[in-house]
Design a protein around this motif. Structure first.
Motif, PDB file in Angstrom:
ATOM      1  N   HIS A 202      48.583  35.542  33.577  1.00 31.68           N
ATOM      2  CA  HIS A 202      48.509  34.572  34.664  1.00 31.68           C
ATOM      3  C   HIS A 202      47.751  33.328  34.190  1.00 31.68           C
ATOM      4  O   HIS A 202      46.750  33.439  33.478  1.00 31.68           O
TER       5      HIS A 202
ATOM      6  N   ASN B 122      55.214  30.944  39.472  1.00 31.36           N
ATOM      7  CA  ASN B 122      54.165  31.040  40.472  1.00 31.36           C
ATOM      8  C   ASN B 122      53.105  29.982  40.210  1.00 31.36           C
ATOM      9  O   ASN B 122      52.547  29.369  41.118  1.00 31.36           O
TER      10      ASN B 122
ATOM     11  N   ARG C   8      36.554  32.040  40.019  1.00 29.06           N
ATOM     12  CA  ARG C   8      37.384  33.234  40.045  1.00 29.06           C
ATOM     13  C   ARG C   8      37.039  34.195  41.176  1.00 29.06           C
ATOM     14  O   ARG C   8      37.691  35.236  41.328  1.00 29.06           O
TER      15      ARG C   8
ATOM     16  N   CYS D 163      46.649  36.889  39.023  1.00 28.91           N
ATOM     17  CA  CYS D 163      45.992  36.945  37.727  1.00 28.91           C
ATOM     18  C   CYS D 163      45.459  38.351  37.467  1.00 28.91           C
ATOM     19  O   CYS D 163      45.471  39.202  38.347  1.00 28.91           O
TER      20      CYS D 163
ATOM     21  N   HIS E  40      45.577  31.468  35.445  1.00 31.68           N
ATOM     22  CA  HIS E  40      44.135  31.425  35.677  1.00 31.68           C
ATOM     23  C   HIS E  40      43.360  32.237  34.645  1.00 31.68           C
ATOM     24  O   HIS E  40      42.237  31.881  34.294  1.00 31.68           O
ATOM     25  N   ASP E  41      43.961  33.303  34.177  1.00 24.50           N
ATOM     26  CA  ASP E  41      43.317  34.058  33.098  1.00 24.50           C
ATOM     27  C   ASP E  41      43.340  33.242  31.814  1.00 24.50           C
ATOM     28  O   ASP E  41      42.364  33.221  31.068  1.00 24.50           O
TER      29      ASP E  41
ATOM     30  N   TYR F 141      36.643  40.389  31.274  1.00 24.41           N
ATOM     31  CA  TYR F 141      37.850  41.161  30.950  1.00 24.41           C
ATOM     32  C   TYR F 141      37.451  42.438  30.225  1.00 24.41           C
ATOM     33  O   TYR F 141      37.711  42.608  29.036  1.00 24.41           O
TER      34      TYR F 141
ATOM     35  N   GLY G 278      47.394  26.434  37.577  1.00 26.09           N
ATOM     36  CA  GLY G 278      47.692  26.492  39.003  1.00 26.09           C
ATOM     37  C   GLY G 278      49.042  25.886  39.295  1.00 26.09           C
ATOM     38  O   GLY G 278      49.925  25.880  38.433  1.00 26.09           O
TER      39      GLY G 278
ATOM     40  N   SER H 100      45.287  27.889  46.603  1.00 32.42           N
ATOM     41  CA  SER H 100      44.984  26.968  45.509  1.00 32.42           C
ATOM     42  C   SER H 100      45.611  27.423  44.197  1.00 32.42           C
ATOM     43  O   SER H 100      45.890  26.611  43.336  1.00 32.42           O
TER      44      SER H 100
END
Lengths: 146, 411
Positions: free
Chosen positions: B345, B377, A124, A63, B347-348, A7, B363, A37
């Motif tokens: 999000h 989502n 990722r 994301c 996943h982050d 990040y 997820g 997924s």
């Protein structure tokens, strides 16, 4: 795994950027890309004229990494020829697959090179490549139609 | 030594670091860690007793058969089934549900019939029923949610009708973590002559289950979510129903006599266990049941309740956290906490938490229709087990508080 190698400021800025996040007025190519997924979903819109990408944008949810990667990609391909865009997509996907790139190739990727560290994070990788895959698919589909 | 420290010492993996941090494992809803006792039981089976059960008339094969059949009896007692032959070993809850859908569903659901499931079902208790309905021209109906994310009482009362042939519902949702009123649903379904399939994947590891008291017609769960190895699961079915069903998989061990054009199937449970089974997995499951019985569900429930209440109260102090299924008025919350961090999000969130050694799930949790229903989502999920401690929750909260900062968002 060091968080600040993923990040980075560049990536978090791009992830929040809304510059390219909108619909185009008259796109002539549009393709949906999904990561089943995780439920990430983007729609890439392109306005291609005479083999050049006149305009490009995207809409969708994802994301920080997928959003940043998409934003950076659009920065790079806007105004370029379709051939150049496909070449960049190829370079990007090779980089994420941890294939060796020449210094010149790394330079060509410009800001997208900042996503190189994602190749160390198997979980990722699919986030980073979503938009680039979608771009490739869009051109492949267009070829099929012609 | 307090209890959690004592329990954690039984789990080799829980003592291993994740990168530079001690592991805080909060993805027990996906799979639990395994105590050394279970790992040893599997190893012991392979280094001392491995042979193909039910087949050979020699000592090793007889011993392997004993291990396998004793695991069945132990499982029967664990969920209080009436007979041990009502316990069918499968690969996991998913295979158990597929067995019921293919074998019972395709032969008992017809055109114009209805199958009723909850909107919160895991894909494994949803997709097979979608398939059955599509194949048979039946309708798949849903029990939706109340405002507090419990199953709609009205839907339970009104959507089970004489058309309903199967009601399939989880005892605990893997996303919302709320205990569903399965006993009541079973009673209501039986009034209309429907059978009820209960997915116990998220309940059996965490609470005492009595399938006779519940009166479920079918009940399924996975071993790996309750300290056992992956690859061993359970289907419980009432004897009469299982006897009337066609086999699901066919081959060795599920037959009595095979002629050129005809086969007599073996009686239960062999009828549903074609081919060589996972005996090492059954040995592990058996050891896991012993371990859980020793810890005791009274303790397990108490510990998980404390951790969950503590985590939720801390998360409610953070105004950028949105919680799902955490405001039930029915005192039916289990150790699953599903949430989102505003503007980030899942996943982050998960990647950033991982950098602090905290393992959570992000997820759609194999529940996409529920995600759509909740207008999300994706979500994050922390799920506790009895070996988690208050310190684990503190580390989780500490990592969570750093998430927005990493992405350059204000706290």
């Amino acid at each position: 795994m060091e968080l600040d190698s993923i990040y980075t400021e560049l990536i978090s800025e791009h992830s929040r950027s809304t510059e390219h996040k909108h619909h185009l007025e008259c796109p002539n190519m549009s393709l949906k890309g999904r990561n089943p997924s995780c439920g990430d979903e983007i729609t890439l819109e392109l306005q291609v004229e005479d083999g050049y990408i006149k305009d490009a944008s995207f809409v969708g949810i994802g994301c920080a990494i997928s959003q940043a990667s998409t934003s950076i990609m659009i920065d790079l391909i806007k105004g370029e020829s379709v051939a150049k865009a496909r070449h960049l997509a190829n370079l990007f996907l090779r980089m994420i697959k941890r294939e060796e790139l020449t210094e010149d190739e790394e330079e060509e990727l410009d800001e997208a090179f900042a996503l190189k560290n994602i190749s160390n994070m198997p979980a990722r990788v699919k986030c980073a490549v979503l938009s680039w895959h979608t771009l490739e698919e869009a051109f492949k589909e267009a070829e099929g139609i012609q | 030594m307090n209890n959690t420290v004592k329990f954690k010492a039984d789990f080799p993996l829980l003592g291993k670091p994740m990168g530079n941090n001690p592991l805080v494992y909060l993805d027990n809803g996906a799979t639990t860690q395994k105590p050394l006792e279970v790992i040893k039981a599997i190893t012991e089976y392979y280094d001392s007793f491995n042979a193909n059960p039910h087949r050979g008339a020699y000592e090793l094969s007889i011993k392997a058969t004993d291990i396998y059949e004793n695991a069945r009896i132990k499982t029967q007692k664990f969920i209080n089934a009436k007979y041990s032959h009502e316990i069918i070993f499968t690969k996991n809850a998913t295979e158990s549900l597929n067995l019921v859908a293919y074998s019972y569903g395709l032969s008992h659901v017809g055109a114009g019939d209805e199958v009723l499931i909850a909107i919160s079902e895991h894909h494994s208790n949803l997709v097979p029923w979608q398939y059955v309905c599509q194949m048979k021209g039946a309708t798949l109906k849903y029990i939706y949610l109340e405002e507090d994310h419990n199953l709609s009482q009205r839907d339970i009362e009104e959507k089970i009708t004489e058309k309903t042939k199967v009601v399939a519902v989880a005892q605990v949702s893997n996303v919302l973590g709320l205990i569903n009123p399965v006993k009541e649903i079973v009673a209501r379904a039986h009034e209309e002559g429907a059978v009820v399939v209960v997915d116990g994947s998220q309940s059996v590891p965490h609470m005492a289950v009595d399938v006779q008291d519940m009166d479920a017609d079918f009940f399924v769960f996975s071993g790996h979510k309750m300290l056992s190895p992956m690859g061993i699961g359970v289907l419980y079915g009432k004897e009469k129903l299982l006897n009337d069903m066609p086999p699901f998989l066919m081959g060795g061990d599920m037959i009595d006599y095979v002629e050129e054009q005809h086969t007599d199937y073996a009686p239960l449970p062999a009828k549903f266990e074609a081919g060589t089974q996972n005996v090492g997995g059954a040995a592990g499951l058996s050891a896991a049941i012993d371990y859980l019985n020793r810890v005791g569900f009274e303790y397990i429930e108490k510990q998980e309740k404390e951790l969950t209440e503590y985590a939720i109260s801390r998360m409610k102090e953070m105004d950028y956290i949105e919680l799902y299924g955490c405001d039930s008025s029915r005192d039916n919350k289990t150790g699953i906490v599903t949430f989102n961090v505003k503007d980030v999000h899942p996943h982050d969130v998960s990647t950033i938490m991982d950098a602090h050694g905290v393992a959570i799930r992000a997820g759609h949790h194999c529940a996409q229709p529920l995600m759509i229903y909740l207008k999300q989502n994706a979500t994050c999920r922390a799920s506790f087990y009895f070996y988690n401690s208050k310190e684990d929750v503190d580390k989780f909260i500490e990592a969570l508080s750093k998430v927005r900062g990493v992405l350059g968002l204000g706290a």
